[in-house]
Design a protein around this motif. Sequence first.
Motif, PDB file in Angstrom:
ATOM      1  N   ASP A 155       0.991  -1.394   0.054  1.00  0.00           N
ATOM      2  CA  ASP A 155      -0.090  -0.199  -0.190  1.00  0.00           C
ATOM      3  C   ASP A 155       1.321   1.425   0.234  1.00  0.00           C
ATOM      4  N   LEU A 156       0.306   2.524  -1.157  1.00  0.00           N
ATOM      5  CA  LEU A 156       1.032   3.621  -0.348  1.00  0.00           C
ATOM      6  C   LEU A 156       0.406   4.396   0.689  1.00  0.00           C
TER       7      LEU A 156
ATOM      8  N   PHE B 198       7.762   9.907   1.499  1.00  0.00           N
ATOM      9  CA  PHE B 198       6.883   9.113   0.402  1.00  0.00           C
ATOM     10  C   PHE B 198       6.897   7.312   1.086  1.00  0.00           C
TER      11      PHE B 198
ATOM     12  N   ILE C 265       5.434   3.886   1.757  1.00  0.00           N
ATOM     13  CA  ILE C 265       5.266   2.357   1.189  1.00  0.00           C
ATOM     14  C   ILE C 265       5.287   1.496   1.817  1.00  0.00           C
TER      15      ILE C 265
ATOM     16  N   TYR D 226      10.181   2.494  -8.687  1.00  0.00           N
ATOM     17  CA  TYR D 226       8.947   3.631  -7.924  1.00  0.00           C
ATOM     18  C   TYR D 226       9.821   4.682  -9.011  1.00  0.00           C
TER      19      TYR D 226
ATOM     20  N   TRP E 140       3.955   3.185  -8.764  1.00  0.00           N
ATOM     21  CA  TRP E 140       5.241   2.256  -7.981  1.00  0.00           C
ATOM     22  C   TRP E 140       4.291   1.245  -9.231  1.00  0.00           C
TER      23      TRP E 140
ATOM     24  N   ARG F  85      -7.629   5.484   0.291  1.00  0.00           N
ATOM     25  CA  ARG F  85      -5.997   4.129  -0.772  1.00  0.00           C
ATOM     26  C   ARG F  85      -6.497   3.190  -1.162  1.00  0.00           C
TER      27      ARG F  85
ATOM     28  N   SER G 146      -4.583   2.282  -4.680  1.00  0.00           N
ATOM     29  CA  SER G 146      -3.039   2.672  -4.347  1.00  0.00           C
ATOM     30  C   SER G 146      -2.843   1.748  -3.999  1.00  0.00           C
TER      31      SER G 146
END
Length: 286
Positions: A32-33, A49, A51, A68, A121, A176, A179
């Motif tokens: 998951d981002l 950033f 993850i 990425y 990503w 999210r 994502s």
Amino acid sequence: MAVFHFCWWLLLACSSSTMAADITFPQTIEVDLIFPHNDTYAPVPFMPFVIAIQNFRSTGMILLNLAYNFSAAANPGNPIFSNSKQFQSDDPDYFDKDDTGFVLSYASETNNVEKAWLFSWELEIANCTRSMEHPELNLVHVSRTSQRRQVYFTTKHGAQQPNLMAATQEGTCGNRSSSGYAINITEMIYNIPEGQYPNDGSECPVISDTPPTPNPCGVRMNNDTASQLLYSIDTEACFWSNDVSHCPLGTGGMSQESVSRRTVQLSASGLMWAVTMGWLIYMSTI
């Protein structure tokens, strides 16, 4: 020169063979981002950033590779940064009690700049199917499955500051789901012939064709964890930065001499990483 440095503190220490022996199936791994979201943020010196990889200890079995990219939204074909990492270890940048690994990175190009950005990503995993030819030999077909995700965000003066803890709270985390990506390992095929699987592994994962629905709310972060992650990012960023005015006390800019010394210190781990990646590239070409 663009400054965007990933925190590579992963140690290549554990193989999938030692991990799989203590794991029952099925197993679900989720990537998951955590940050950023599709939102507007203040143009901070180091944009984080983050993850998260849920059930991180199982990633060695699937040879998880994460690529990425960070770019201006108006020019996605010319990334400011592009890199990839192969995970074969139980040591992410940060590891919590819930078996979630965090991958940390940052960009300084957002500093004091109002602009639209794109962070994307892509994950790639190994998947095995049993060969029907000569079943007594336990042969397998190895393929690579990939999924790509991306998020657009903007930086603007007066907007909210990056807040990692808020990004994982109820009412926000569910936004999210697009994502993230979940992987269901249904079983492992054991005792496969040498050379069938990268790194001479004797075990091969079988991935479900129907991925589970991502559950990004499975990652929760308290203030202490969020502070530690941001401090790690800032410290790493400041180590390489020439502008230390925004850095935590005791960290900051590097002379040419210290850059050279740091390069020597990192050479051993860099060589191990290069050897591993070289083998994987070689396997993909044969």
